[in-house]
Motif scaffolding. Structure first.
Motif, PDB file in Angstrom:
ATOM      1  N   MET A  37       1.015  -1.548  -0.109  1.00 42.38           N
ATOM      2  CA  MET A  37       0.035   0.105  -0.192  1.00 42.38           C
ATOM      3  C   MET A  37       0.473   1.306   0.432  1.00 42.38           C
ATOM      4  O   MET A  37       1.828   1.285   0.542  1.00 42.38           O
ATOM      5  N   THR A  38       0.136   2.240  -0.965  1.00 40.34           N
ATOM      6  CA  THR A  38       1.539   3.398  -0.766  1.00 40.34           C
ATOM      7  C   THR A  38       1.282   4.394   0.266  1.00 40.34           C
ATOM      8  O   THR A  38      -0.045   3.988   0.898  1.00 40.34           O
ATOM      9  N   VAL A  39       2.140   5.136   0.145  1.00 42.02           N
ATOM     10  CA  VAL A  39       1.681   6.324   1.511  1.00 42.02           C
ATOM     11  C   VAL A  39       0.560   7.414   0.952  1.00 42.02           C
ATOM     12  O   VAL A  39       0.074   7.589   2.511  1.00 42.02           O
ATOM     13  N   SER A  40       0.446   7.207  -0.062  1.00 41.28           N
ATOM     14  CA  SER A  40      -0.792   8.250  -0.614  1.00 41.28           C
ATOM     15  C   SER A  40      -1.969   7.430   0.348  1.00 41.28           C
ATOM     16  O   SER A  40      -2.543   8.667   0.393  1.00 41.28           O
ATOM     17  N   ARG A  41      -2.085   6.346   0.023  1.00 43.19           N
ATOM     18  CA  ARG A  41      -2.987   5.318  -0.003  1.00 43.19           C
ATOM     19  C   ARG A  41      -4.013   5.542   1.704  1.00 43.19           C
ATOM     20  O   ARG A  41      -4.996   5.431   2.374  1.00 43.19           O
ATOM     21  N   LEU A  42      -2.168   5.089   2.371  1.00 45.42           N
ATOM     22  CA  LEU A  42      -2.223   5.467   4.281  1.00 45.42           C
ATOM     23  C   LEU A  42      -2.645   6.778   4.478  1.00 45.42           C
ATOM     24  O   LEU A  42      -4.277   7.002   5.038  1.00 45.42           O
ATOM     25  N   ARG A  43      -2.738   7.576   4.059  1.00 46.09           N
ATOM     26  CA  ARG A  43      -2.722   8.805   4.489  1.00 46.09           C
ATOM     27  C   ARG A  43      -4.350   9.131   4.192  1.00 46.09           C
ATOM     28  O   ARG A  43      -5.148   9.559   5.167  1.00 46.09           O
TER      29      ARG A  43
END
Length: 168
Positions: free
Chosen positions: A70-76
Motif C-alpha cells: 500500500m502506498t503512502v498516499s493510500r495510507l494517508r
C-alpha cells in the motif's frame, strides 16, 4: 509485550519493522506525527521523538499495510477518511469492538459499521457497498508486532556445515 508510557523512535522501529528514517519522514510530512516531537537541546542536538502505546499499535498496522504494497498516499487517505467520515482514529477501528471494523483483501481497506454496512475507504467512503456473500478474502486489520531485525548468521567460506544425526 508489556506496554510502556511512551516509546522512542528506535523502539517503535524495532517493534514495527519501519525504519527510524521512515518514522521521521512520516512525521515531517504529517502522515503520522509522534506524540512528542523532537526539540532542540542545549548541546545543539535534538531530543528523540516519543510515541504512545496507541501510536505504536496504529504504526504496526500501517507498517503491515505498507509491507503489503500500500502506498503512502493510500495510507494517508485511510487515516483522513477514518477521521473525516467516521470521526475516529485508526486505533478505534482495531479489534472489532468499535463502531467500525476494518477489513482488507491486501489491496483495499473496507469498513464494516456496527449496523452491517460496508464501505471501501480508499475509493468512495460515502457510498455503501452491496456485499452479497460473507467477506470471502477479507481479513480484519490487527496490530501485530514485527520480529526484531537481526543479522543472519553466516558461515565462513571453506568450512563445511557440520552434519547432525549421521552417527559416524
Amino acid at each position: 509485550m508489556q506496554l510502556k508510557n511512551s516509546y522512542s523512535a528506535r523502539e517503535v522501529a524495532a517493534l514495527t519493522g519501519l525504519s527510524a528514517r521512515q518514522l521521521q519522514w512520516w512525521d515531517d510530512r504529517r502522515l503520522f506525527q509522534s506524540a512528542v516531537g523532537p526539540k532542540p537541546t542545549a548541546a545543539g542536538g535534538f531530543t528523540e521523538r516519543r510515541y504512545t502505546p496507541v501510536d505504536l499499535l496504529e504504526l504496526t498496522v500501517l507498517a503491515d499495510l505498507r509491507r503489503q504494497g500500500m502506498t503512502v498516499s493510500r495510507l494517508r487517505l485511510l487515516l483522513e477518511t477514518l477521521r473525516s467520515r467516521f470521526g475516529i482514529r485508526l486505533f478505534d477501528a482495531l479489534g472489532g469492538n468499535g463502531s467500525v471494523t476494518l477489513l482488507t483483501d491486501g489491496r483495499e481497506v473496507y469498513a464494516r459499521t456496527a449496523d452491517g454496512r460496508f464501505f471501501n475507504l480508499l475509493r468512495d467512503a460515502e457510498q455503501p457497498l452491496l456485499v452479497i456473500a460473507a467477506e470471502p478474502e477479507w481479513q480484519e486489520l490487527a496490530s501485530r508486532t514485527h520480529a526484531a531485525r537481526g543479522r543472519k548468521k553466516t558461515r565462513k567460506k571453506g568450512k563445511p556445515k557440520a552434519r547432525e544425526g549421521k552417527g559416524r
